[in-house]
Design a protein around this motif. Structure first.
Motif, PDB file in Angstrom:
ATOM      1  N   SER A  48       5.011   4.023  -3.013  1.00  0.00           N
ATOM      2  CA  SER A  48       6.189   4.662  -2.414  1.00  0.00           C
ATOM      3  C   SER A  48       6.576   5.910  -3.194  1.00  0.00           C
ATOM      4  O   SER A  48       6.288   6.051  -4.390  1.00  0.00           O
ATOM      5  CB  SER A  48       7.374   3.689  -2.380  1.00  0.00           C
ATOM      6  OG  SER A  48       7.955   3.545  -3.665  1.00  0.00           O
ATOM      7  N   LEU A  59       7.982   0.317 -11.227  1.00  0.00           N
ATOM      8  CA  LEU A  59       8.351  -0.763 -10.309  1.00  0.00           C
ATOM      9  C   LEU A  59       9.030  -1.902 -11.060  1.00  0.00           C
ATOM     10  O   LEU A  59      10.036  -2.457 -10.593  1.00  0.00           O
ATOM     11  CB  LEU A  59       7.105  -1.268  -9.579  1.00  0.00           C
ATOM     12  CG  LEU A  59       7.315  -2.351  -8.518  1.00  0.00           C
ATOM     13  CD1 LEU A  59       8.260  -1.866  -7.420  1.00  0.00           C
ATOM     14  CD2 LEU A  59       5.975  -2.767  -7.912  1.00  0.00           C
ATOM     15  N   ASP A 115       0.038  -4.079  -5.879  1.00  0.00           N
ATOM     16  CA  ASP A 115       1.263  -4.156  -5.064  1.00  0.00           C
ATOM     17  C   ASP A 115       1.411  -2.875  -4.239  1.00  0.00           C
ATOM     18  O   ASP A 115       1.450  -1.772  -4.795  1.00  0.00           O
ATOM     19  CB  ASP A 115       2.479  -4.334  -5.980  1.00  0.00           C
ATOM     20  CG  ASP A 115       3.731  -4.741  -5.206  1.00  0.00           C
ATOM     21  OD1 ASP A 115       3.966  -4.171  -4.119  1.00  0.00           O
ATOM     22  OD2 ASP A 115       4.463  -5.612  -5.693  1.00  0.00           O
ATOM     23  N   ALA A 159       3.891  -1.594  -2.951  1.00  0.00           N
ATOM     24  CA  ALA A 159       5.131  -0.884  -3.271  1.00  0.00           C
ATOM     25  C   ALA A 159       4.904   0.241  -4.278  1.00  0.00           C
ATOM     26  O   ALA A 159       5.711   1.173  -4.368  1.00  0.00           O
ATOM     27  CB  ALA A 159       6.172  -1.863  -3.811  1.00  0.00           C
TER      28      ALA A 159
END
Length: 210
Positions: free
Chosen positions: A73, A40, A68, A70
Motif C-alpha cells: 500500500s 507495517l 503480506d 498490505a
C-alpha cells in the motif's frame, strides 16, 4: 554472483532486478519489503514511525510478514521511507540483507544502498533512475489500477518528498556507487530496460573475468 540494483522509488529497479534474477537463475530480494514490514508492524502496534525506539521495536518481525499484501500500500510505502531513515533500523536489518546476498550461488538485491552498504563487493551494480514526473505517472497508474483516487500532483509531491528523505538521510543515503552502471529508464519500455540491464551486467561480468 551478486548483482546490486539501486535507485529511487518507481524507477523500475524492482522489475529489472526480478528479471535479472530470472535470467541468471538466482534468488531475488526486494530489500524495501524489509522496511515496509517494519512500517507495517509500527502501524499495527500503534507506534510512532518518527521515533527511532518505536521503529526499532518493530524490527523483530517474522519472515512470513514479507508476503503480506498490505506491504504494497502507498501508506506503508510512505511510512517505510520514514522508518528507513533511522540509523539503528538500518543496522538492525543489515544482517538479514547481507546473509541473503552471500548465500551460495549468489543473488540479486534491489534497494537504496545495496551497492554502497549491503554488498559493496557485488559483481555487478546498476543504478536505475527516471525523472520524477515519469516515476509519478508510473506510480499513479499503479494506484489507479488498485482503485485509488489520489491525484497525479499528490503522487508527484510524495515522490519528491521521498527522494529528499532517501538522499538526505544521514544513514546510508541513496547515492550511486562509484563503480555502478547508470540505467535511465525514463523513455525505455520494460523490455528494453531489461535488455539494457542484462547487457550492462554481462559487460561488467566480462570485465571482471567472470
Amino acid at each position: 554472483m551478486i548483482i546490486a540494483v539501486d535507485g529511487p522509488a518507481a524507477s523500475g529497479k524492482g522489475t529489472i532486478a526480478r528479471a535479472l534474477a530470472r535470467h541468471y537463475g538466482v534468488p531475488h530480494l526486494d530489500t524495501g519489503l524489509l522496511y515496509r514490514a517494519v512500517a507495517l508492524s509500527v502501524l499495527r502496534h500503534e507506534l510512532d514511525p518518527e521515533k527511532e525506539a518505536d521503529a526499532i521495536a518493530a524490527c523483530d518481525f517474522d519472515d512470513s510478514l514479507l508476503a503480506d499484501p498490505a506491504l504494497r500500500s502507498d501508506e506503508i510505502g510512505k511510512t517505510a521511507s520514514i522508518v528507513s531513515a533511522h540509523p539503528l533500523v538500518r543496522a538492525a536489518l543489515l544482517h538479514r540483507q547481507r546473509r541473503f546476498a552471500n548465500q551460495p550461488g549468489g543473488a540479486v538485491l534491489d534497494g537504496r544502498d545495496i551497492g554502497t552498504v549491503i554488498a559493496p563487493q557485488a559483481d555487478a551494480k546498476l543504478f536505475v533512475k527516471a525523472t520524477p514526473q515519469i516515476r509519478a505517472k508510473r506510480r499513479h497508474a499503479e494506484l489507479r489500477a488498485a482503485g485509488s483516487t489520489v491525484s497525479l500532483d499528490k503522487v508527484l509531491a510524495d515522490i519528491r518528498a521521498r527522494d529528499l528523505r532517501d538522499t538526505g538521510r544521514a544513514a546510508a543515503p541513496l547515492v550511486m556507487a562509484s563503480d555502478a552502471n547508470l540505467l535511465d529508464t525514463s523513455f525505455l519500455s520494460i523490455e528494453n530496460a531489461v535488455e539494457r540491464a542484462i547487457e550492462l551486467v554481462e559487460a561488467r561480468l566480462r570485465s571482471n573475468g567472470a
